[in-house]
Design an enzyme around this catalytic site. Structure first.
Site, mmCIF file in Angstrom:
data_model
loop_
_atom_site.group_PDB
_atom_site.id
_atom_site.type_symbol
_atom_site.label_atom_id
_atom_site.label_comp_id
_atom_site.label_asym_id
_atom_site.label_seq_id
_atom_site.Cartn_x
_atom_site.Cartn_y
_atom_site.Cartn_z
ATOM 1 N N ARG A 1 -4.473 -5.070 9.270
ATOM 2 C CA ARG A 1 -3.427 -4.269 8.634
ATOM 3 C C ARG A 1 -3.504 -2.872 9.230
ATOM 4 O O ARG A 1 -4.385 -2.097 8.897
ATOM 5 C CB ARG A 1 -3.613 -4.212 7.121
ATOM 6 N N ASP B 1 -7.854 -6.656 6.303
ATOM 7 C CA ASP B 1 -7.367 -7.398 5.136
ATOM 8 C C ASP B 1 -5.887 -7.781 5.276
ATOM 9 O O ASP B 1 -5.182 -7.965 4.300
ATOM 10 C CB ASP B 1 -7.563 -6.582 3.855
ATOM 11 N N CYS C 1 0.802 -1.223 0.000
ATOM 12 C CA CYS C 1 0.000 0.000 0.000
ATOM 13 C C CYS C 1 0.838 1.278 0.000
ATOM 14 O O CYS C 1 0.313 2.363 -0.232
ATOM 15 C CB CYS C 1 -0.974 0.006 1.169
ATOM 16 N N HIS D 1 -4.894 4.155 9.838
ATOM 17 C CA HIS D 1 -6.135 3.389 9.908
ATOM 18 C C HIS D 1 -5.824 1.901 10.036
ATOM 19 O O HIS D 1 -4.728 1.457 9.687
ATOM 20 C CB HIS D 1 -6.977 3.633 8.650
ATOM 21 N N CYS E 1 -2.298 0.364 8.917
ATOM 22 C CA CYS E 1 -1.674 1.168 7.871
ATOM 23 C C CYS E 1 -1.335 2.523 8.512
ATOM 24 O O CYS E 1 -2.227 3.333 8.769
ATOM 25 C CB CYS E 1 -2.654 1.311 6.714
ATOM 26 N N HIS F 1 -2.979 11.345 15.435
ATOM 27 C CA HIS F 1 -3.452 10.497 14.349
ATOM 28 C C HIS F 1 -2.274 9.668 13.838
ATOM 29 O O HIS F 1 -1.207 10.204 13.549
ATOM 30 C CB HIS F 1 -4.006 11.372 13.220
#
Length: 140
Positions: free
Chosen positions: A111, A103, A59, A99, A113, A96
């Site tokens: 995951r 998957d 990703c 996310h 990310c 932050h």
């Protein structure tokens, strides 16, 4: 705190951690880092993720199967950008991170990310000197 952070962080780090931003994929510091170590909160240095749980998800951002401890993060619904996602934030600094998606690979199928801009990396060799020697066990 906000003015102090603006001075201490890069513009991208501030945008990501304080304004829920996202850095560009494949153009960030840790997306393809292979070195062993711990990823810590860029704001307060709290350990968040281990390279032992990192995997290449394709990703363009660092991806992890789990945090070092569920007690370190908070998950919140994120309905921005016409999507339904689960945001990951740090519990202690309320920054932050990115996310979490379902998957990922077994055993968690998750995951995480995470934006590189929200993290700092402490190599396995530096853990003891940085007061994080208890995490050396992960690399045996």
């Amino acid at each position: 705190m906000s003015e102090e952070l603006k001075k201490r962080l890069t513009p991208m780090q501030y945008e990501v951690t304080q304004r829920n931003g996202t850095e560009p994929p494949f153009q960030n510091e840790y997306w393809n880092k292979k070195e062993e170590g711990i990823y810590v909160d860029i704001i307060n240095g709290e350990p968040l993720f281990s390279s032992t749980d990192k995997f290449d998800s394709g990703c363009g951002w660092p991806s992890f199967t789990k945090p070092l401890s569920e007690d370190l993060i908070v998950e919140k619904s994120d309905l921005s950008h016409f999507m339904i996602r689960t945001e990951v934030r740090t519990k202690s600094s309320d920054s932050h991170l990115g996310h979490v998606f379902n998957d990922g690979p077994p055993p968690t199928n998750l995951r995480y990310c995470i934006n590189s801009a929200s993290l700092d990396f402490i190599s396995k060799e530096q853990l003891s000197e940085k007061g994080l020697g208890q995490y050396l066990e992960l690399f045996k």
